[in-house]
Enzyme design. Structure first.
Site, mmCIF file in Angstrom:
data_model
loop_
_atom_site.group_PDB
_atom_site.id
_atom_site.type_symbol
_atom_site.label_atom_id
_atom_site.label_comp_id
_atom_site.label_asym_id
_atom_site.label_seq_id
_atom_site.Cartn_x
_atom_site.Cartn_y
_atom_site.Cartn_z
ATOM 1 N N ARG A 128 11.802 31.279 18.243
ATOM 2 C CA ARG A 128 12.953 32.090 18.661
ATOM 3 C C ARG A 128 13.194 31.895 20.141
ATOM 4 O O ARG A 128 12.307 31.440 20.858
ATOM 5 C CB ARG A 128 12.696 33.577 18.400
ATOM 6 C CG ARG A 128 12.635 33.839 16.919
ATOM 7 C CD ARG A 128 12.361 35.290 16.591
ATOM 8 N NE ARG A 128 11.602 35.290 15.342
ATOM 9 C CZ ARG A 128 10.660 36.141 15.016
ATOM 10 N NH1 ARG A 128 10.324 37.102 15.835
ATOM 11 N NH2 ARG A 128 10.042 36.038 13.878
ATOM 12 N N TYR A 155 12.451 29.918 26.180
ATOM 13 C CA TYR A 155 11.047 29.493 26.116
ATOM 14 C C TYR A 155 10.841 28.084 25.571
ATOM 15 O O TYR A 155 9.709 27.636 25.430
ATOM 16 C CB TYR A 155 10.246 30.500 25.275
ATOM 17 C CG TYR A 155 10.274 31.906 25.847
ATOM 18 C CD1 TYR A 155 9.729 32.163 27.102
ATOM 19 C CD2 TYR A 155 10.862 32.956 25.150
ATOM 20 C CE1 TYR A 155 9.765 33.433 27.649
ATOM 21 C CE2 TYR A 155 10.897 34.239 25.687
ATOM 22 C CZ TYR A 155 10.354 34.467 26.933
ATOM 23 O OH TYR A 155 10.381 35.716 27.483
ATOM 24 N N ALA A 161 4.233 39.925 28.431
ATOM 25 C CA ALA A 161 4.778 41.124 29.089
ATOM 26 C C ALA A 161 3.696 42.003 29.713
ATOM 27 O O ALA A 161 3.995 42.825 30.588
ATOM 28 C CB ALA A 161 5.609 41.922 28.090
ATOM 29 N N ASP A 189 -7.898 44.206 36.120
ATOM 30 C CA ASP A 189 -9.285 44.613 36.398
ATOM 31 C C ASP A 189 -10.282 43.739 35.641
ATOM 32 O O ASP A 189 -11.360 43.426 36.152
ATOM 33 C CB ASP A 189 -9.497 46.083 35.996
ATOM 34 C CG ASP A 189 -8.886 47.068 36.989
ATOM 35 O OD1 ASP A 189 -8.492 46.649 38.091
ATOM 36 O OD2 ASP A 189 -8.797 48.261 36.644
ATOM 37 N N HIS A 223 3.611 31.104 33.402
ATOM 38 C CA HIS A 223 4.727 31.613 32.605
ATOM 39 C C HIS A 223 5.630 30.451 32.241
ATOM 40 O O HIS A 223 5.906 29.587 33.096
ATOM 41 C CB HIS A 223 5.521 32.680 33.375
ATOM 42 C CG HIS A 223 4.665 33.842 33.737
ATOM 43 N ND1 HIS A 223 4.280 34.777 32.820
ATOM 44 C CD2 HIS A 223 4.061 34.172 34.904
ATOM 45 C CE1 HIS A 223 3.487 35.656 33.403
ATOM 46 N NE2 HIS A 223 3.335 35.305 34.671
ATOM 47 N N MET A 224 6.066 30.449 31.012
ATOM 48 C CA MET A 224 7.002 29.411 30.570
ATOM 49 C C MET A 224 8.309 29.489 31.363
ATOM 50 O O MET A 224 8.838 28.481 31.816
ATOM 51 C CB MET A 224 7.347 29.599 29.086
ATOM 52 C CG MET A 224 6.177 29.679 28.140
ATOM 53 S SD MET A 224 5.574 28.087 27.636
ATOM 54 C CE MET A 224 6.894 27.513 26.616
HETATM 55 O O1 CA2 Z 1 7.796 33.216 30.596
HETATM 56 C C1 CA2 Z 1 6.738 33.596 30.083
HETATM 57 O O2 CA2 Z 1 5.862 32.813 29.703
HETATM 58 C C2 CA2 Z 1 6.504 35.093 29.841
HETATM 59 O O3 CA2 Z 1 5.148 35.374 30.104
HETATM 60 C C3 CA2 Z 1 6.826 35.325 28.371
HETATM 61 C C4 CA2 Z 1 6.796 36.794 27.976
HETATM 62 C C5 CA2 Z 1 7.638 37.633 28.931
HETATM 63 O O4 CA2 Z 1 7.502 39.009 28.611
HETATM 64 C C6 CA2 Z 1 7.230 37.419 30.374
HETATM 65 O O5 CA2 Z 1 8.069 38.199 31.201
HETATM 66 C C7 CA2 Z 1 7.363 35.949 30.747
HETATM 67 C C8 CA2 Z 1 7.374 37.014 26.572
HETATM 68 C C9 CA2 Z 1 6.796 36.138 25.549
HETATM 69 C C10 CA2 Z 1 7.687 36.227 24.349
HETATM 70 O O6 CA2 Z 1 7.587 35.003 23.713
HETATM 71 C C11 CA2 Z 1 8.521 34.715 22.777
HETATM 72 C C12 CA2 Z 1 8.592 33.421 22.393
HETATM 73 C C13 CA2 Z 1 9.511 33.046 21.467
HETATM 74 C C14 CA2 Z 1 10.344 33.984 20.908
HETATM 75 C C15 CA2 Z 1 10.270 35.293 21.280
HETATM 76 C C16 CA2 Z 1 9.338 35.676 22.238
#
Ligand code: CA2
Length: 149
Positions: free
Chosen positions: A18, A23, A77, A87, A100-101
């Site tokens: 998704r 991402y 998140a 910690d 982070h992606m």
């Molecule tokens: O950019 C990143 O790698 C994040 O860590 C991804 C988190 C987000 O909350 C951070 O702010 C940044 C979210 C991961 C959600 O991953 C998904 C991947 C595909 C479809 C839906 C969600």
């Protein structure tokens, strides 16, 4: 040979399924395979773990103490909320690179704050799946040189 844990947090099991515009289209399995193969090419034995649960991530960080030489962490998140994860990283005293992606600094204000950064050697964001490879290179440099020089 050094050992590193690639640790992914909540919802990252959905990678590639998704929101590809945010991402990318690489799945978590592909990211993990990339990390294992890149790790072996630079002398790092890579293990991978993902959980949607904060406590399971903390347990994995604790278990890394004495077993791993460093951690690459995408806390999802929890990055923006979890003092408990911060910690846990501080308590095990292992070098950790934050990944982070997406470029969290170019997104909503609440994503600009990272508790994880406070205990990270450094942060890589905005390079998609390649960020994990960059983080492994950064960890290798840190482990081999003991500095960021
Ligand atoms: O950019 C990143 O790698 C994040 O860590 C991804 C988190 C987000 O909350 C951070 O702010 C940044 C979210 C991961 C959600 O991953 C998904 C991947 C595909 C479809 C839906 C969600």
């Amino acid at each position: 040979m050094h050992k590193a844990l690639i640790l992914n947090g909540p919802n990252l099991n959905l990678l590639g399924t998704r929101q590809p515009e945010v991402y990318g289209s690489t799945t978590l399995e592909m990211v993990e395979n990339l990390c294992v193969s890149h790790g072996s090419s630079i002398g790092i034995d890579v293990s991978c773990f993902q959980s949607n649960h904060e406590g399971a991530l903390i347990d994995a960080i604790h278990a890394a103490k004495g077993d791993q030489d460093g951690i690459v962490l995408n806390a999802g998140a929890y990055t923006h909320t979890s003092i408990a994860l911060m910690d846990a990283i501080a308590s095990v005293e292992l070098p950790m690179i934050e990944v982070h992606m997406s470029n969290i600094h170019a997104r909503e204000d609440f994503r600009h704050v990272s508790y994880i950064s406070k205990v990270a050697v450094g942060q890589i964001c905005g390079f998609g799946a390649r960020g994990y490879v960059m983080a492994l290179d950064g960890l290798a440099a840190h482990l081999n040189c003991g500095s960021t020089a």
